[in-house]
Scaffold this motif. Structure first.
Motif, PDB file in Angstrom:
ATOM      1  N   UNK A 145       0.943  -1.004  -0.096  1.00  0.00           N
ATOM      2  CA  UNK A 145      -0.056   0.044   0.194  1.00  0.00           C
ATOM      3  C   UNK A 145       1.393   1.266   0.143  1.00  0.00           C
ATOM      4  N   UNK A 146       1.829   1.144  -0.302  1.00  0.00           N
ATOM      5  CA  UNK A 146       3.179   1.864   0.198  1.00  0.00           C
ATOM      6  C   UNK A 146       3.805   3.007  -1.118  1.00  0.00           C
ATOM      7  N   UNK A 147       2.946   2.839  -2.335  1.00  0.00           N
ATOM      8  CA  UNK A 147       3.234   3.472  -3.090  1.00  0.00           C
ATOM      9  C   UNK A 147       1.928   3.490  -4.377  1.00  0.00           C
ATOM     10  N   UNK A 148       2.728   5.294  -4.504  1.00  0.00           N
ATOM     11  CA  UNK A 148       1.402   5.729  -4.284  1.00  0.00           C
ATOM     12  C   UNK A 148       0.996   5.982  -5.926  1.00  0.00           C
ATOM     13  N   UNK A 149       0.310   6.736  -6.083  1.00  0.00           N
ATOM     14  CA  UNK A 149      -0.248   6.978  -7.805  1.00  0.00           C
ATOM     15  C   UNK A 149      -1.012   7.615  -8.202  1.00  0.00           C
ATOM     16  N   UNK A 150      -0.009   8.539  -9.209  1.00  0.00           N
ATOM     17  CA  UNK A 150      -1.343   9.581 -10.113  1.00  0.00           C
ATOM     18  C   UNK A 150      -1.294   9.492 -11.452  1.00  0.00           C
ATOM     19  N   UNK A 151      -2.258   9.983 -12.026  1.00  0.00           N
ATOM     20  CA  UNK A 151      -2.242   9.707 -13.491  1.00  0.00           C
ATOM     21  C   UNK A 151      -2.757  11.160 -13.684  1.00  0.00           C
TER      22      UNK A 151
END
Length: 273
Positions: A161-167
């Motif tokens: 859960x510790x890698x966040x993403x935004x496009x």
């Protein structure tokens, strides 16, 4: 000059510049329960000061800082990543002073990296656009594999859960990543001086192809950080957040693994030149 793998919002980078020069906040932060309840083993919670919003952790006291200096680890990782232009959100330390029984007094405030961040696991990657996203992530994920190996942070192993993403605007060709949670890195991982263990950290997602150029560039950047710059980041953390014994262990571990980082990476990526 480090390759810039960060793709944070301008507001976040403004905080990053300020917090790189500041260890403990001098602002009055207040809980923001209106922003929602966060999950996590230490009850993180939203806080705000004016227009600034951050995630504060730990919310509850699970281990004493003599065992797990969570907030100190978060701050050290963020400052090292800032100097390397790597995507770890900025962190400032916060002495809450007045807390209820069971609450943590010495915490880290982590800035929100970009609007509407999502856990990478929540993004549908089976589609054609999802696979394009994984390819776009190759450079930054490869660079972060080197950084996480240096700090012995295994909390970014898939799934996590510790890698966040935004496009950006939903465009799969423009992907923002943020690596969070360094609580169990460094001195926690190096108890009994285990920083000499050959424990390389692979690229986060098994379908992300390695980018050896990005790995090599990050290796060079880490190898050329001076001892003085590393010590400045560690030493300024106040003793209420970080005991001297664990500070010395972190110092020893970072220097040893800096000198052996290339061989640690080659142990999991033999094709790395």
């Amino acid at each position: 000059m480090a390759i810039k793998w960060r793709a944070f919002s301008q507001e976040t980078e403004n905080l990053a510049r300020a917090w790189r020069d500041q260890t403990v906040t001098d602002r009055e932060w207040n809980p923001r329960p209106d922003l929602g309840i966060l999950s996590g083993e230490t009850n993180p919670f939203w806080v705000g000061h004016g227009d600034a919003v951050g995630l504060a952790k730990p919310g509850i006291r699970r281990q004493h800082i003599h065992r797990v200096p969570r907030a100190a680890h978060e701050k050290i990782a963020a400052d090292l990543a800032y100097d390397l232009n790597l995507p770890v959100p900025p962190v400032v330390l916060w002495d809450r002073a007045s807390v209820l029984p069971g609450e943590a007094r010495f915490v880290a405030i982590i800035a929100v990296p970009f609007p509407n961040p999502a856990e990478l696991e929540s993004v549908t990657l089976e589609s054609e656009s999802g696979h394009r996203s994984l390819e776009v992530m190759s450079g930054v994920a490869s660079a972060m594999s080197v950084f996480d190996t240096w700090l012995s942070n295994t909390d970014h192993r898939y799934p996590s859960e510790n890698v966040l993403v935004g496009m950006a605007n939903g465009d799969a060709s423009i992907v923002r990543l943020a690596y969070i949670d360094y609580a169990f890195s460094m001195s926690y991982a190096w108890r009994a001086k285990s920083y000499k263990a050959p424990d390389g950290v692979p690229i986060y997602h098994p379908e992300i192809p390695p980018d050896y150029d990005a790995m090599n560039a990050t290796l060079i950047n880490i190898e050329t950080i001076t001892e003085e710059d590393i010590f400045e980041i560690i030493e300024r953390v106040p003793p209420c957040f970080f005991t001297r014994r664990l500070l010395d262990l972190t110092w020893d571990g970072l220097l040893y693994r800096q000198a052996h980082l290339r061989e640690l990476m080659a142990s999991i990526y033999p094709d790395l030149a």
